[in-house]
Design an enzyme around this catalytic site. Structure first.
Site, PDB file in Angstrom:
ATOM      1  N   ARG A  15      99.144  -7.130 121.186  1.00 15.73           N
ATOM      2  CA  ARG A  15      98.710  -8.082 120.035  1.00 15.73           C
ATOM      3  C   ARG A  15      97.620  -7.556 118.919  1.00 15.73           C
ATOM      4  O   ARG A  15      97.237  -8.187 117.821  1.00 15.73           O
ATOM      5  CB  ARG A  15      97.814  -9.428 120.856  1.00 15.73           C
ATOM      6  N   VAL A  18      97.123  -1.952 116.215  1.00 11.72           N
ATOM      7  CA  VAL A  18      98.143  -0.884 116.547  1.00 11.72           C
ATOM      8  C   VAL A  18      99.247  -1.153 117.340  1.00 11.72           C
ATOM      9  O   VAL A  18     100.342  -0.734 117.310  1.00 11.72           O
ATOM     10  CB  VAL A  18      97.302   0.201 117.467  1.00 11.72           C
ATOM     11  N   TYR A 138      82.334   5.110 122.975  1.00 11.78           N
ATOM     12  CA  TYR A 138      83.773   4.762 122.906  1.00 11.78           C
ATOM     13  C   TYR A 138      84.362   6.286 122.829  1.00 11.78           C
ATOM     14  O   TYR A 138      85.362   6.343 123.388  1.00 11.78           O
ATOM     15  CB  TYR A 138      84.016   4.110 121.351  1.00 11.78           C
ATOM     16  N   LYS A 142      87.297   7.668 125.280  1.00  8.73           N
ATOM     17  CA  LYS A 142      88.604   8.544 124.825  1.00  8.73           C
ATOM     18  C   LYS A 142      88.893   9.624 125.350  1.00  8.73           C
ATOM     19  O   LYS A 142      89.808  10.208 125.557  1.00  8.73           O
ATOM     20  CB  LYS A 142      88.285   8.274 123.387  1.00  8.73           C
ATOM     21  N   ASN A 167      91.050   7.159 111.105  1.00  8.48           N
ATOM     22  CA  ASN A 167      90.581   5.522 110.611  1.00  8.48           C
ATOM     23  C   ASN A 167      91.747   4.830 110.031  1.00  8.48           C
ATOM     24  O   ASN A 167      92.453   5.325 109.243  1.00  8.48           O
ATOM     25  CB  ASN A 167      89.431   5.326 109.738  1.00  8.48           C
TER      26      ASN A 167
END
Ligand code: GFB
Length: 310
Positions: A15, A18, A138, A142, A167
């Protein structure tokens, strides 16, 4: 060459901007796309994820699900960005392994690189210096995801790969005024300023940082390319190849939206990383190149935003 034909491909996070672009791109491949709404499966819940994989056994997994947001959201909700992302990664990657997934693509971000990494940033810059504080939570999550994929490869020979997109922007972005990334934030703010005949629009920070922007449909195309053509442990950057200062970018958005007032900069807001242009030679040498030029991509995204207004 890994053939996606007739495979069961699970897109986690379908959803989001990406994930939905990847589902659209998979529509051109003769495979079976599997998705599951968040209301039926919370990817942070380990046993629910294990049950879903046991029942569905995907051949291929694209991990596009993540807690994401712009510089402000990252800065003020460190627990969400670290803990939610760590849980989703561990649950999805481990369940993929345990249920016979043949290929997994993990999506990271170029904020994994050090704040002052050498430009353009080669993949080898990972873990060579301190991170940018506004997004270190974050970034750490990652980096853990990358290492998890590499660990499964090292210990069990799993074909788990990781890509680092620059980005991103495009249809399906989050246009929240505070939590969004800069593209969606400025499209909304300039549009609203035009409608209210405002004299000025405030842009966060100094306008000096530079960002590289890639349309999400280009990203989706690169993801399918990597699934089909790449199976090494090293991470792969995905980018456009050039960047733009935020001040100049704001002028471009003003032009596209047709806002004719002034642009002012709010220096009390953080700039974040000064620059994070990625070196895409690894991906380019495999034979992939992006297509959608920034101005064209932004015009399409503005149309998408107008469509969300109803
Ligand atoms: O897009 P953005 O939030 O992501 O901000 P980052 C990019 C630049 O735009 C920063 C400036 O220098 C912001 O200060 N900017 C100007 C604005 N006006 C605005 C605005 O109204 N909203 C926003 N959001 N920015 C994120 C990371 O960093 O990038 C994430 O925090 C992730 O972890 C993501 O890596 C891709 O590039 O600074």
């Amino acid at each position: 060459m890994f053939d996606l034909k007739h495979r069961r491909v699970f897109v986690a996070g379908h959803r989001g901007m990406v994930g939905s672009a990847i589902v659209r791109r998979l529509g051109t491949v003769d495979c079976q796309v599997l998705t599951v709404p968040r209301s039926s499966l919370d990817l942070t819940r380990q046993s629910d994820v294990e049950d879903w994989f046991q029942a569905n056994k995907p051949d291929v997994v694209v991990l596009a699900a993540a807690k994401v947001g712009g510089i402000h959201a990252n800065n003020v909700r460190p627990v969400d960005f670290l803990a939610d992302n760590l849980s989703m990664e561990l649950n999805v990657v481990r369940s993929s392994f345990e249920h016979g997934c043949k290929k997994l693509l993990f999506l990271g971000s170029t904020c994994i690189y050090p704040k002052f990494a050498k430009q353009p940033i080669a993949e080898s810059e990972l873990l060579t210096g301190p991170l940018e504080p506004t997004n270190e939570w974050y970034a750490i999550a990652k980096i853990a995801g990358i290492k998890l994929c590499q660990a499964f490869r090292k210990q069990y020979g799993s074909h788990f790969i990781s890509a680092m997109p620059t980005n991103l922007y495009g249809p399906g972005d989050n246009y929240h005024p505070e939590d969004s990334h800069v593209v969606a934030a400025l499209i909304r703010r300039f549009h609203e300023a035009k409608l209210s005949n405002a004299e000025e629009v405030v842009v966060w920070g100094t306008g000096m940082p530079r960002r590289e922007f890639l349309h999400v449909d280009d990203l989706a195309d690169a993801c399918i390319f990597l699934l089909e053509n790449y199976s090494e442990g090293e991470i792969v950057n995905i980018g456009w190849g050039s960047d733009i200062a935020i001040g100049e970018f704001a002028e471009l958005i003003a032009d596209i939206v047709n806002f004719q007032g002034r642009i002012v900069f709010d220096h009390s807001r953080p700039d974040g990383t000064p620059r994070k242009l990625v070196d895409t030679s690894r991906l380019n040498s495999l034979g992939w190149h992006p297509n959608i030029k920034l101005r064209k991509g932004l015009e399409l995204t503005y149309q998408d935003f107008l469509g969300t207004l109803g």
